[in-house]
Motif scaffolding. Structure first.
Motif, PDB file in Angstrom:
ATOM      1  N   SER A   1       0.751  -1.348   0.045  1.00 25.92           N
ATOM      2  CA  SER A   1      -0.039  -0.053   0.088  1.00 25.92           C
ATOM      3  C   SER A   1       0.954   1.198   0.169  1.00 25.92           C
ATOM      4  O   SER A   1       0.301   2.403  -0.422  1.00 25.92           O
ATOM      5  CB  SER A   1      -0.969  -0.081   1.267  1.00 25.92           C
ATOM      6  OG  SER A   1      -0.213   0.248   2.476  1.00 25.92           O
ATOM      7  N   HIS A   2       2.167   1.295   0.427  1.00 30.33           N
ATOM      8  CA  HIS A   2       3.089   2.467   0.300  1.00 30.33           C
ATOM      9  C   HIS A   2       3.680   2.516  -0.910  1.00 30.33           C
ATOM     10  O   HIS A   2       4.289   3.457  -1.093  1.00 30.33           O
ATOM     11  CB  HIS A   2       3.946   2.304   1.738  1.00 30.33           C
ATOM     12  CG  HIS A   2       3.444   2.375   3.021  1.00 30.33           C
ATOM     13  ND1 HIS A   2       3.208   3.643   3.538  1.00 30.33           N
ATOM     14  CD2 HIS A   2       2.671   1.754   3.771  1.00 30.33           C
ATOM     15  CE1 HIS A   2       2.794   3.687   4.667  1.00 30.33           C
ATOM     16  NE2 HIS A   2       2.468   2.356   4.826  1.00 30.33           N
ATOM     17  N   LEU A   3       3.678   1.452  -1.673  1.00 27.40           N
ATOM     18  CA  LEU A   3       4.424   1.463  -2.948  1.00 27.40           C
ATOM     19  C   LEU A   3       3.647   1.728  -4.002  1.00 27.40           C
ATOM     20  O   LEU A   3       4.091   2.705  -5.033  1.00 27.40           O
ATOM     21  CB  LEU A   3       4.964  -0.278  -3.268  1.00 27.40           C
ATOM     22  CG  LEU A   3       6.176  -0.450  -2.308  1.00 27.40           C
ATOM     23  CD1 LEU A   3       6.435  -1.948  -2.636  1.00 27.40           C
ATOM     24  CD2 LEU A   3       7.123   0.318  -2.322  1.00 27.40           C
ATOM     25  N   TYR A   4       2.241   1.398  -4.133  1.00 28.32           N
ATOM     26  CA  TYR A   4       1.264   1.676  -5.180  1.00 28.32           C
ATOM     27  C   TYR A   4      -0.041   1.469  -4.864  1.00 28.32           C
ATOM     28  O   TYR A   4      -0.214   0.517  -4.068  1.00 28.32           O
ATOM     29  CB  TYR A   4       1.776   1.217  -6.713  1.00 28.32           C
ATOM     30  CG  TYR A   4       1.739  -0.296  -6.586  1.00 28.32           C
ATOM     31  CD1 TYR A   4       0.701  -1.237  -6.647  1.00 28.32           C
ATOM     32  CD2 TYR A   4       3.113  -0.985  -6.173  1.00 28.32           C
ATOM     33  CE1 TYR A   4       1.022  -2.621  -6.594  1.00 28.32           C
ATOM     34  CE2 TYR A   4       3.315  -2.318  -6.375  1.00 28.32           C
ATOM     35  CZ  TYR A   4       2.095  -3.228  -6.318  1.00 28.32           C
ATOM     36  OH  TYR A   4       2.266  -4.383  -6.204  1.00 28.32           O
ATOM     37  N   GLY A   5      -1.055   1.752  -5.590  1.00 21.26           N
ATOM     38  CA  GLY A   5      -2.404   1.755  -5.389  1.00 21.26           C
ATOM     39  C   GLY A   5      -2.743   2.347  -4.249  1.00 21.26           C
ATOM     40  O   GLY A   5      -4.081   2.223  -3.742  1.00 21.26           O
ATOM     41  N   SER A   6      -2.383   3.524  -3.819  1.00 23.30           N
ATOM     42  CA  SER A   6      -2.921   4.289  -2.598  1.00 23.30           C
ATOM     43  C   SER A   6      -2.218   5.881  -2.774  1.00 23.30           C
ATOM     44  O   SER A   6      -1.601   6.009  -3.490  1.00 23.30           O
ATOM     45  CB  SER A   6      -2.569   3.682  -1.240  1.00 23.30           C
ATOM     46  OG  SER A   6      -1.141   3.898  -1.022  1.00 23.30           O
ATOM     47  N   ASP A   7      -2.868   6.538  -1.904  1.00 20.66           N
ATOM     48  CA  ASP A   7      -2.493   8.129  -1.682  1.00 20.66           C
ATOM     49  C   ASP A   7      -1.235   8.318  -0.684  1.00 20.66           C
ATOM     50  O   ASP A   7      -1.132   9.521  -0.374  1.00 20.66           O
ATOM     51  CB  ASP A   7      -3.888   9.112  -1.569  1.00 20.66           C
ATOM     52  CG  ASP A   7      -4.773   8.903  -2.935  1.00 20.66           C
ATOM     53  OD1 ASP A   7      -4.078   8.856  -3.851  1.00 20.66           O
ATOM     54  OD2 ASP A   7      -5.624   8.859  -2.626  1.00 20.66           O
ATOM     55  N   LEU A   8      -0.855   7.241  -0.502  1.00 16.96           N
ATOM     56  CA  LEU A   8       0.330   7.370   0.790  1.00 16.96           C
ATOM     57  C   LEU A   8       1.470   7.970   0.377  1.00 16.96           C
ATOM     58  O   LEU A   8       1.540   7.676  -0.991  1.00 16.96           O
ATOM     59  CB  LEU A   8       0.332   6.168   1.210  1.00 16.96           C
ATOM     60  CG  LEU A   8      -0.693   5.385   2.314  1.00 16.96           C
ATOM     61  CD1 LEU A   8      -0.170   4.036   2.554  1.00 16.96           C
ATOM     62  CD2 LEU A   8      -1.099   6.078   3.398  1.00 16.96           C
TER      63      LEU A   8
ATOM     64  N   SER B   1      -5.439  -5.143   0.298  1.00 18.12           N
ATOM     65  CA  SER B   1      -5.850  -4.329   1.192  1.00 18.12           C
ATOM     66  C   SER B   1      -4.796  -3.221   1.627  1.00 18.12           C
ATOM     67  O   SER B   1      -3.624  -3.538   1.603  1.00 18.12           O
ATOM     68  CB  SER B   1      -6.048  -5.244   2.410  1.00 18.12           C
ATOM     69  OG  SER B   1      -6.463  -4.500   3.378  1.00 18.12           O
ATOM     70  N   GLN B   2      -5.251  -2.170   2.186  1.00 16.54           N
ATOM     71  CA  GLN B   2      -4.406  -1.159   2.958  1.00 16.54           C
ATOM     72  C   GLN B   2      -4.084  -1.183   4.067  1.00 16.54           C
ATOM     73  O   GLN B   2      -3.468  -0.305   4.806  1.00 16.54           O
ATOM     74  CB  GLN B   2      -4.769   0.212   2.157  1.00 16.54           C
ATOM     75  CG  GLN B   2      -4.895   0.446   0.843  1.00 16.54           C
ATOM     76  CD  GLN B   2      -5.120   1.887   0.299  1.00 16.54           C
ATOM     77  OE1 GLN B   2      -5.153   2.816   1.313  1.00 16.54           O
ATOM     78  NE2 GLN B   2      -5.364   2.232  -0.863  1.00 16.54           N
ATOM     79  N   ASP B   3      -4.738  -2.005   4.976  1.00 14.93           N
ATOM     80  CA  ASP B   3      -4.670  -2.339   6.348  1.00 14.93           C
ATOM     81  C   ASP B   3      -3.384  -3.391   6.543  1.00 14.93           C
ATOM     82  O   ASP B   3      -3.228  -4.286   5.888  1.00 14.93           O
ATOM     83  CB  ASP B   3      -5.831  -2.838   6.838  1.00 14.93           C
ATOM     84  CG  ASP B   3      -5.591  -2.698   8.506  1.00 14.93           C
ATOM     85  OD1 ASP B   3      -5.151  -3.696   9.192  1.00 14.93           O
ATOM     86  OD2 ASP B   3      -5.748  -1.813   8.999  1.00 14.93           O
ATOM     87  N   ALA B   4      -2.890  -3.231   7.615  1.00 14.68           N
ATOM     88  CA  ALA B   4      -1.691  -4.136   7.752  1.00 14.68           C
ATOM     89  C   ALA B   4      -1.922  -5.573   8.117  1.00 14.68           C
ATOM     90  O   ALA B   4      -1.417  -6.469   7.798  1.00 14.68           O
ATOM     91  CB  ALA B   4      -0.917  -3.500   9.161  1.00 14.68           C
ATOM     92  N   ASN B   5      -3.039  -5.758   8.885  1.00 14.95           N
ATOM     93  CA  ASN B   5      -3.469  -6.976   9.121  1.00 14.95           C
ATOM     94  C   ASN B   5      -4.473  -7.819   8.318  1.00 14.95           C
ATOM     95  O   ASN B   5      -4.762  -8.612   8.446  1.00 14.95           O
ATOM     96  CB  ASN B   5      -3.996  -7.139  10.486  1.00 14.95           C
ATOM     97  CG  ASN B   5      -3.074  -6.545  11.554  1.00 14.95           C
ATOM     98  OD1 ASN B   5      -3.492  -5.156  11.958  1.00 14.95           O
ATOM     99  ND2 ASN B   5      -2.158  -7.091  12.186  1.00 14.95           N
ATOM    100  N   ALA B   6      -4.891  -7.031   7.085  1.00  8.90           N
ATOM    101  CA  ALA B   6      -5.530  -7.891   6.138  1.00  8.90           C
ATOM    102  C   ALA B   6      -4.839  -8.612   5.472  1.00  8.90           C
ATOM    103  O   ALA B   6      -3.768  -8.618   5.012  1.00  8.90           O
ATOM    104  CB  ALA B   6      -6.162  -6.525   5.155  1.00  8.90           C
TER     105      ALA B   6
END
Length: 847
Positions: free
Chosen positions: A599-606, A832-837
């Protein structure tokens, strides 16, 4: 003159009738064992052996057993065959008068008759001196077979192909001492022609053909599959009345090949082929999916459990349904990782489109071989328009060796076990039990005395000594799988010092009764909820969905608890506890607030990760994997390393997660673990896939894929891109040759990395992706190189005291790196963008 003409006509008629009689196909012999009457099933007449025809005799009548109903799992009228059986307490032989020729012999057994005495049936079967079955256990054979094809039938049909030269066929049943034999029905079906096999291709022999004859051999049908279509029932295969199963239970991954259909104008290449498979078999085929984006050695595969110590005939059925010219489709055929055929062109071999034919291959088995693999792969050197492989049907036959077709061990509950010993008399059983009780009491007394003498000393030591600094493996009450399909008993895993057993009430309170607004991820196992425990701590609660309560879901649940109850490390996600009550399977972890690495590499606005952050995250993940590989005696192989299973806490500290398919490493005297292939598309070690031999280097390969994903910040496989950009590593290699790597490196880095650090990182990533595991570095070596890359980066940026590099920036076009190809397919569904998903990548595995 007139009388002469009439005489000639009469002689001609007699001659024609004589020729017809000589050429007439022998009639099949169908026996309903234990029955005194005949019955018609699917238009075929089955005779009872209690009032047999003249060409059938029985040396010893045995006894007759009957059931109130037929066998479940056999649809239609065939269930009537399993209402009676012929039972033998001593050796007995069916003698049948048959014409010389080749015959299918089928023996029908129903588990309904396996409980006729306190002893299970255990017996041998021999036909004309050829041993067909040895110490045959009907319930065990059914369990073993059903575990392969997910069937619920209580009937097993054993099929053999025999050559009869004497005009007599004797089928002998011999029970073990103290046991019994039985049979419900028998078929003796003639096969037209001199032999069903003429010549075969020798596997690994560069397509060299050789003759094959049944005159000195018999064969057993192990598997008969319709590829791409459903089951073909007996009545759809008139003449030989064979049953064809669907290949879905044996194919490695349904995503690797898709079915195609064409029901028009199918014909046989040769008239003799009409008896070898029903026409419907050739109307459907499987074709490999998108071979252009798959690694060339990542083939469409089928795997089969077989008996070791025998040779195997593999018959493949083909019919080109798409292309109307030669040279348009070419592919390779592999059997047990050996090349069986190269540049295989179905159209050219058949002589046209919609032409049905078969090809036979003989593979010489080894004493240790218990799995047979059939694989079709792309012909990378072919000039054809398409390299997608095609297959319509498949049959696998076991070839007799030294007059024997019988497997030497007894299958009980689906496991090959040893020969059962004769039952001991009750007198010796009682004496043995009494002796054992006395010994047990003596041992318990001794243990109690020792415990009493040592308790104070141990308690004192425990109070005055703390654990030494640094981590050491914690061996607890190791969680062991119960082997049951579900976990319903309270406290299945007992107590653990590290993993708490929560009540379902506590779980519901933490998640507000599983409020959907708290869902932070969905994976293959089930949904993940953000929860808050009674003490105020945030947790991630993974709840198994209904489908997870059977089969693989239960295994992953048990494995996750077992692994994380034995392991503690800063770079592993901590398991707080679990819940297995009221039909629930729940795992409770510490909450990782910064989500997955992906989620920190691609596919999000982080925000984009800096080069230093990427290095530190990779180092943390490498430390976690290095600990797994070396922390315990045998080590642990994660088996599903990917960016969605690397989680980040509030300080961006990397932690490995998801141990549901992890395996203990090989023992000291072994080099690998033989196991079914499991993992995720895009990360799977090709060598592990080809050989089904799992080693720590399989994790190293997957981690190499992760390193390039971190470098480039894009999916490993992205089918939405142009063809030459679909595969990340292939694109990188082409870009290197064109000196245009700026199209590969994550542009958000904006050159804020050093040349030396970048080269060190890229070099170790390349080494991780070596095709053979022996050429890959260990995780310890990977960790050392990554730490070196970080030191190189920090050495150049220390004076600026910033994460980014403030000196002369490196342009991506100034770098040339040899990047290994990664071409295996990956799911492109969003993670998923959550750590535990749980990761939603498609997982692949072999039952």
């Amino acid at each position: 003159m007139k009388s002469s003409t009439q005489l000639l006509l009469i002689l001609a008629v007699f001659l024609i009738l004589a020729v017809r009689g000589a050429l007439a196909q022998p009639e099949p012999i169908l026996i309903n064992c234990g029955s005194g009457s005949s019955t018609i099933i699917d238009g075929r007449r089955w005779v009872g052996d209690s009032s047999p025809p003249r060409n059938l005799t029985l040396s010893s009548p045995g006894t007759v057993a009957s059931a109130a109903r037929g066998a479940d799992g056999e649809e239609g009228p065939y269930g009537d065959l399993y209402k009676t059986a012929r039972v033998f307490n001593a050796s007995s032989t069916y003698h049948l008068g048959v014409a010389a020729g080749t015959y299918f012999l089928r023996l029908h057994f129903s588990q309904l008759f396996a409980n006729l005495s306190a002893e299970e049936p255990l017996f041998d079967v021999t036909a004309n001196g050829l041993k067909l079955l040895s110490k045959f256990n009907v319930p065990g054979e059914i369990s073993w077979r059903d575990s392969q094809i997910n069937s619920t039938s209580v009937v097993i049909v054993k099929e053999y192909l025999l050559n009869v030269t004497s005009g007599k066929l004797g089928i002998e049943f011999t029970p073990e001492e103290g046991s019994f034999a039985f049979v419900n029905a028998m078929e003796v079906v003639p096969v037209s022609g001199s032999s069903i096999f003429d010549s075969v291709n020798k596997v690994g022999g560069h397509e060299l053909k050789g003759p094959f004859s049944l005159s000195e051999s018999g064969i057993e049908t192990m598997y008969r599959l319709c590829v791409g279509c459903g089951d073909i029932e007996r009545k759809e295969d008139p003449g030989l009345w064979r049953k064809w199963d669907s290949d879905e239970h044996f194919i490695f991954s349904l995503n690797a090949a898709h079915p195609i259909y064409n029901s028009s104008n199918i014909s046989y290449v040769s008239a003799d082929d009409s008896t070898l498979a029903p026409l419907r078999l050739y109307e459907t085929a499987r074709v490999t999916t998108e071979s252009s984006v798959m690694e060339k050695k990542f083939n469409v595969s089928w795997s089969f459990n077989i008996d070791p110590g025998f040779d195997y005939l593999v018959r493949l059925h083909f019919c080109e349904l798409q292309y109307d010219k030669a040279e348009q489709r070419k592919f390779k055929i592999y059997i047990n990782n050996k090349t069986a055929a190269e540049s295989y062109d179905v159209f050219a071999r058949a002589g046209g489109k919609n032409k049905a034919f078969h090809e036979d291959f003989l593979d010489v088995g080894s004493p240790q071989m218990e799995t047979l693999w059939v694989q079709l792969g792309s012909e990378s050197s072919a000039s054809s328009a398409a390299t997608d492989a095609l297959l319509n049907g498949m049959e696998i036959f076991k070839v007799s060796r030294d007059g024997n077709l019988a497997h030497p061990t007894v299958r009980i509950g689906g496991i090959s076990g040893g020969v059962r010993k004769p039952k001991r008399s009750p007198k010796w059983v009682l004496i043995g039990a009494a002796s054992g009780l006395v010994i047990f009491i003596a041992i318990v007394g001794a243990v109690c005395i020792c415990f009493h003498l040592q308790r104070k000393k141990k308690n004192s030591a425990n109070k005055t000594k703390d654990s030494p600094p640094g981590w050491k493996p914690l061996v607890l009450n190791a969680v062991k799988s119960t082997g049951s399909p579900t976990l319903r008993a309270a406290g299945t895993f007992g107590s653990s010092q590290l993993s708490k057993r929560f009540t379902i009430a506590e779980i519901r309170a933490a998640t507000t009764n599983f409020d959907e607004s708290l869902v932070i991820g969905v994976g293959g196992f089930g949904k993940v909820y953000k929860g808050r425990m009674e003490n105020g701590s945030l947790v991630a609660i993974k709840r198994g969905h209904t489908e997870s309560h059977q089969g693989q879901g239960v295994k992953e649940f048990e494995t996750e608890i077992e692994m994380l109850s034995r392991l503690r490390h800063r770079h592993l996600v901590p398991l707080i506890g679990y819940c297995d009550e009221r039909n629930e399977m729940v795992l409770v972890y510490e909450h990782m607030s910064n989500g997955t690495l992906r989620s920190h590499l691609y596919g999000s606005d982080l925000p984009a990760l800096t080069w230093k952050q990427r290095l530190e995250i990779c180092i943390g993940a490498a430390r976690g994997l290095h600990y797994l590989h070396t922390g315990l005696d045998r080590g642990i192989i994660h088996r599903d390393v990917k960016t969605t299973n690397i989680l980040l806490d509030g300080n961006l500290v990397a932690k490995m997660a998801d141990f549901g398919i992890s395996k203990d490493g090989p023992a000291l005297d072994h080099t690998h673990v033989s196991t079914a292939v499991k993992g995720s598309f895009g990360y799977l070690d090709p060598e592990y896939y080809r050989r089904q031999q799992l080693t720590p280097s399989s994790d190293v390969y997957s981690f190499g894929v992760v390193l390039f994903e971190v470098l480039c910040a894009r999916p490993v496989i992205n089918p939405t891109l142009p063809r030459d950009q679909i595969n990340l590593a292939e694109w990188a290699l082409n870009s290197q040759r064109k000196n245009s790597l700026e199209t590969i490196i994550d542009p958000r880095l904006d050159g804020n990395y050093t040349l030396e650090s970048f080269k060190k990182f890229s070099e170790i990533a390349e080494k991780c992706l070596a095709d053979e595991g022996v050429n890959r570095p260990s995780m310890g070596e990977v960790l050392w190189h990554l730490e070196s890359a970080l030191q190189l980066h920090q050495g150049h940026t220390q004076s600026a005291n910033v994460d980014g590099f403030s000196g002369p920036k490196l342009k991506p076009s100034d770098v040339s790196v040899n990047i290994a190809c990664i071409e295996v397919e990956e799911s492109t569904r969003p993670a998923s963008q959550d750590a535990n998903a749980q990761a939603v990548d498609v997982k692949i595995e072999v039952p």
